[in-house]
Write a protein that holds these residues in place. Structure first.
Motif, PDB file in Angstrom:
ATOM      1  N   VAL A  98     -17.252 -19.160  -1.280  1.00 12.60           N
ATOM      2  CA  VAL A  98     -17.397 -20.384  -2.072  1.00 12.60           C
ATOM      3  C   VAL A  98     -16.595 -20.212  -3.347  1.00 12.60           C
ATOM      4  O   VAL A  98     -16.789 -19.260  -4.093  1.00 12.60           O
ATOM      5  CB  VAL A  98     -18.878 -20.664  -2.411  1.00 12.60           C
ATOM      6  CG1 VAL A  98     -18.997 -21.909  -3.286  1.00 12.60           C
ATOM      7  CG2 VAL A  98     -19.684 -20.842  -1.132  1.00 12.60           C
TER       8      VAL A  98
ATOM      9  N   LYS B  33     -13.277 -26.278  -5.639  1.00 14.16           N
ATOM     10  CA  LYS B  33     -13.933 -27.340  -6.399  1.00 14.16           C
ATOM     11  C   LYS B  33     -13.554 -28.694  -5.796  1.00 14.16           C
ATOM     12  O   LYS B  33     -12.395 -28.931  -5.452  1.00 14.16           O
ATOM     13  CB  LYS B  33     -13.492 -27.312  -7.862  1.00 14.16           C
ATOM     14  CG  LYS B  33     -13.805 -26.018  -8.615  1.00 14.16           C
ATOM     15  CD  LYS B  33     -15.256 -25.935  -8.993  1.00 14.16           C
ATOM     16  CE  LYS B  33     -15.522 -24.730  -9.891  1.00 14.16           C
ATOM     17  NZ  LYS B  33     -16.930 -24.634 -10.312  1.00 14.16           N
ATOM     18  N   VAL B  34     -14.533 -29.577  -5.673  1.00 15.95           N
ATOM     19  CA  VAL B  34     -14.269 -30.942  -5.230  1.00 15.95           C
ATOM     20  C   VAL B  34     -14.985 -31.895  -6.175  1.00 15.95           C
ATOM     21  O   VAL B  34     -16.029 -31.566  -6.756  1.00 15.95           O
ATOM     22  CB  VAL B  34     -14.731 -31.190  -3.776  1.00 15.95           C
ATOM     23  CG1 VAL B  34     -13.935 -30.358  -2.800  1.00 15.95           C
ATOM     24  CG2 VAL B  34     -16.211 -30.909  -3.617  1.00 15.95           C
TER      25      VAL B  34
ATOM     26  N   ARG C  16     -17.125 -35.248  -7.308  1.00 13.65           N
ATOM     27  CA  ARG C  16     -18.218 -36.091  -6.826  1.00 13.65           C
ATOM     28  C   ARG C  16     -18.350 -37.274  -7.773  1.00 13.65           C
ATOM     29  O   ARG C  16     -18.328 -37.117  -8.995  1.00 13.65           O
ATOM     30  CB  ARG C  16     -19.540 -35.313  -6.803  1.00 13.65           C
ATOM     31  CG  ARG C  16     -19.569 -34.155  -5.826  1.00 13.65           C
ATOM     32  CD  ARG C  16     -19.896 -34.617  -4.408  1.00 13.65           C
ATOM     33  NE  ARG C  16     -20.208 -33.462  -3.558  1.00 13.65           N
ATOM     34  CZ  ARG C  16     -19.333 -32.735  -2.918  1.00 13.65           C
ATOM     35  NH1 ARG C  16     -18.054 -33.028  -3.057  1.00 13.65           N
ATOM     36  NH2 ARG C  16     -19.687 -31.715  -2.155  1.00 13.65           N
TER      37      ARG C  16
ATOM     38  N   GLU D 292     -13.127 -35.221   0.555  1.00 12.07           N
ATOM     39  CA  GLU D 292     -13.192 -33.794   0.260  1.00 12.07           C
ATOM     40  C   GLU D 292     -12.080 -32.991   0.934  1.00 12.07           C
ATOM     41  O   GLU D 292     -11.751 -31.891   0.486  1.00 12.07           O
ATOM     42  CB  GLU D 292     -14.557 -33.242   0.683  1.00 12.07           C
ATOM     43  CG  GLU D 292     -15.712 -33.814  -0.116  1.00 12.07           C
ATOM     44  CD  GLU D 292     -17.019 -33.131   0.214  1.00 12.07           C
ATOM     45  OE1 GLU D 292     -16.990 -32.126   0.973  1.00 12.07           O
ATOM     46  OE2 GLU D 292     -18.064 -33.581  -0.279  1.00 12.07           O
TER      47      GLU D 292
ATOM     48  N   GLU E 108     -17.883 -29.978  -8.308  1.00 10.41           N
ATOM     49  CA  GLU E 108     -18.902 -29.144  -7.692  1.00 10.41           C
ATOM     50  C   GLU E 108     -18.233 -28.107  -6.802  1.00 10.41           C
ATOM     51  O   GLU E 108     -17.170 -28.350  -6.224  1.00 10.41           O
ATOM     52  CB  GLU E 108     -19.887 -29.988  -6.879  1.00 10.41           C
ATOM     53  CG  GLU E 108     -20.656 -30.997  -7.707  1.00 10.41           C
ATOM     54  CD  GLU E 108     -21.635 -31.803  -6.874  1.00 10.41           C
ATOM     55  OE1 GLU E 108     -21.752 -31.506  -5.653  1.00 10.41           O
ATOM     56  OE2 GLU E 108     -22.262 -32.719  -7.422  1.00 10.41           O
ATOM     57  N   GLU E 109     -18.854 -26.946  -6.679  1.00  5.95           N
ATOM     58  CA  GLU E 109     -18.319 -25.896  -5.823  1.00  5.95           C
ATOM     59  C   GLU E 109     -18.431 -26.284  -4.355  1.00  5.95           C
ATOM     60  O   GLU E 109     -19.385 -26.933  -3.947  1.00  5.95           O
ATOM     61  CB  GLU E 109     -19.055 -24.581  -6.067  1.00  5.95           C
ATOM     62  CG  GLU E 109     -18.704 -23.919  -7.389  1.00  5.95           C
ATOM     63  CD  GLU E 109     -19.272 -22.523  -7.475  1.00  5.95           C
ATOM     64  OE1 GLU E 109     -20.254 -22.229  -6.760  1.00  5.95           O
ATOM     65  OE2 GLU E 109     -18.728 -21.717  -8.252  1.00  5.95           O
ATOM     66  N   ALA E 110     -17.440 -25.867  -3.584  1.00  8.05           N
ATOM     67  CA  ALA E 110     -17.440 -26.136  -2.142  1.00  8.05           C
ATOM     68  C   ALA E 110     -16.990 -24.885  -1.401  1.00  8.05           C
ATOM     69  O   ALA E 110     -16.282 -24.034  -1.952  1.00  8.05           O
ATOM     70  CB  ALA E 110     -16.513 -27.303  -1.808  1.00  8.05           C
ATOM     71  N   ARG E 111     -17.401 -24.767  -0.171  1.00  6.01           N
ATOM     72  CA  ARG E 111     -17.008 -23.620   0.635  1.00  6.01           C
ATOM     73  C   ARG E 111     -15.530 -23.683   0.975  1.00  6.01           C
ATOM     74  O   ARG E 111     -15.022 -24.714   1.418  1.00  6.01           O
ATOM     75  CB  ARG E 111     -17.829 -23.576   1.930  1.00  6.01           C
ATOM     76  CG  ARG E 111     -17.761 -22.243   2.639  1.00  6.01           C
ATOM     77  CD  ARG E 111     -18.525 -22.263   3.943  1.00  6.01           C
ATOM     78  NE  ARG E 111     -17.666 -22.615   5.062  1.00  6.01           N
ATOM     79  CZ  ARG E 111     -17.885 -22.279   6.323  1.00  6.01           C
ATOM     80  NH1 ARG E 111     -18.977 -21.613   6.635  1.00  6.01           N
ATOM     81  NH2 ARG E 111     -17.049 -22.615   7.281  1.00  6.01           N
TER      82      ARG E 111
ATOM     83  N   ARG F 253      -9.046 -26.917   2.616  1.00  4.94           N
ATOM     84  CA  ARG F 253      -9.487 -26.156   1.456  1.00  4.94           C
ATOM     85  C   ARG F 253      -8.365 -25.278   0.920  1.00  4.94           C
ATOM     86  O   ARG F 253      -7.575 -24.733   1.675  1.00  4.94           O
ATOM     87  CB  ARG F 253     -10.683 -25.282   1.809  1.00  4.94           C
ATOM     88  CG  ARG F 253     -11.939 -26.074   2.128  1.00  4.94           C
ATOM     89  CD  ARG F 253     -12.760 -26.369   0.876  1.00  4.94           C
ATOM     90  NE  ARG F 253     -12.126 -27.250  -0.067  1.00  4.94           N
ATOM     91  CZ  ARG F 253     -12.213 -28.585  -0.018  1.00  4.94           C
ATOM     92  NH1 ARG F 253     -12.879 -29.164   0.941  1.00  4.94           N
ATOM     93  NH2 ARG F 253     -11.628 -29.304  -0.941  1.00  4.94           N
TER      94      ARG F 253
END
Length: 296
Positions: A59, A62-63, A65, A98, A120-123, A147
């Motif tokens: 992780v 960042k994406v 929202r 995303e 927010e953090e994203a995998r 990603r």
């Protein structure tokens, strides 16, 4: 010792050569393999990995929202997004795609309503470990679709491999780099003790191996060259001439051999599937040179 195998170009047989080299080294050295092509990992397939024994999520991406409750639907975020990642859904809400969002936060900076857009953090992907059918471990990674951070995934792979070396008393790490000269390749070459370059005798391959060699020079690593499919273009001498001009030792030449695609369909290194083939004989000689000149 940490050996990075790179090519600068896809399709030259880098993973095939890596799998065969590992096959010849496995009985004399305690090895760990790293598949550093997080976007298209395939080394595990050639080494008989059927399932992964351990997986860890990475992780770090960042994406953006968008809060539908406080959004005033002005559309400024969609106008200013440099990646066209914001669209209007069927309910008239502004939504972030995303898969294409790079987490640059331009949308958050231009939004007139504070707190409406957040990062927010994203995998980013998954890092995994398995034991090959030959008994040595392999670390691999798979980048999630859309990603970024492939270079960070590779760095995490190598750190995991280093810990295995310490815990299990392993001697050498062999890193199968991705094609090109991007983040993954830089992470693969960073910290390596030596680079083995794979190229074929074509102008495109020469151009690309010259580019990746500049990355190798940046890290001040000694380099060696293996010429794969060496007989497909007999009149092309520029590859070997370039290696000689740069003082890059040529470990050997592997001829084009139909046994290689057949072995790939069998999910085996060609030196195991067809040990008497011309390519296998050439690879055996190359492995002996690696033992004598690099792993001495």
């Amino acid at each position: 010792m940490q050996i990075a195998i790179a090519s600068g170009k896809g399709g030259v047989g880098k993973s095939t050569i890596t799998a065969s080299l590992l096959y010849f080294l496995k009985d004399d050295y305690r090895l760990v393999a790293v598949d550093a092509d997080a976007e298209a990992p395939n080394l595990g397939l050639l080494l008989g990995v059927r399932e992964w024994e351990e997986e860890r999520e990475h992780v770090g991406a960042k994406v953006a929202r968008i809060s539908t409750e406080s959004c005033i639907r002005c559309g400024i975020c969609m106008e200013r997004c440099p990646y066209d990642s914001i669209y209007i859904d069927d309910d008239g809400n502004y939504v972030v795609n995303e898969l294409t969002c790079e987490g640059c936060n331009v949308c958050g900076l231009v939004c007139p309503v504070p707190g409406t857009i957040s990062l927010e953090e994203a995998r980013s992907g998954v890092i995994r470990r398995a034991t090959t059918k030959y008994g040595f471990p392999i670390i691999s990674a798979q980048l999630d679709v859309g990603r970024p951070e492939s270079g960070k995934l590779v760095t995490e792979e190598k750190e995991w491999a280093k810990r295995l070396m310490e815990e299990q008393g392993l001697e050498h790490m062999v890193v199968d780099s991705a094609a090109g000269i991007g983040c993954q390749v830089i992470a693969s070459l960073g910290g390596a003790d030596v680079a083995i370059l794979i190229a074929e005798p074509t102008p495109a391959s020469l151009s690309d191996v010259q580019r990746v060699y500049k990355v190798v020079q940046h890290f001040r690593e000694p380099a060696y060259l293996i010429i794969n499919k060496a007989d497909i273009n007999p009149g092309f001498t520029a590859l070997r001439e370039w290696a000689e001009s740069e003082g890059i030792p040529v470990l050997g030449e592997v001829p084009y051999d139909r046994a290689i695609p057949r072995s790939m369909a069998m999910l085996k290194p060609f030196v195991e599937a067809f040990p008497d083939s011309k390519a296998a004989e050439a690879m055996r000689d190359i492995a002996e040179r690696v033992k004598a000149e690099i792993l001495k």
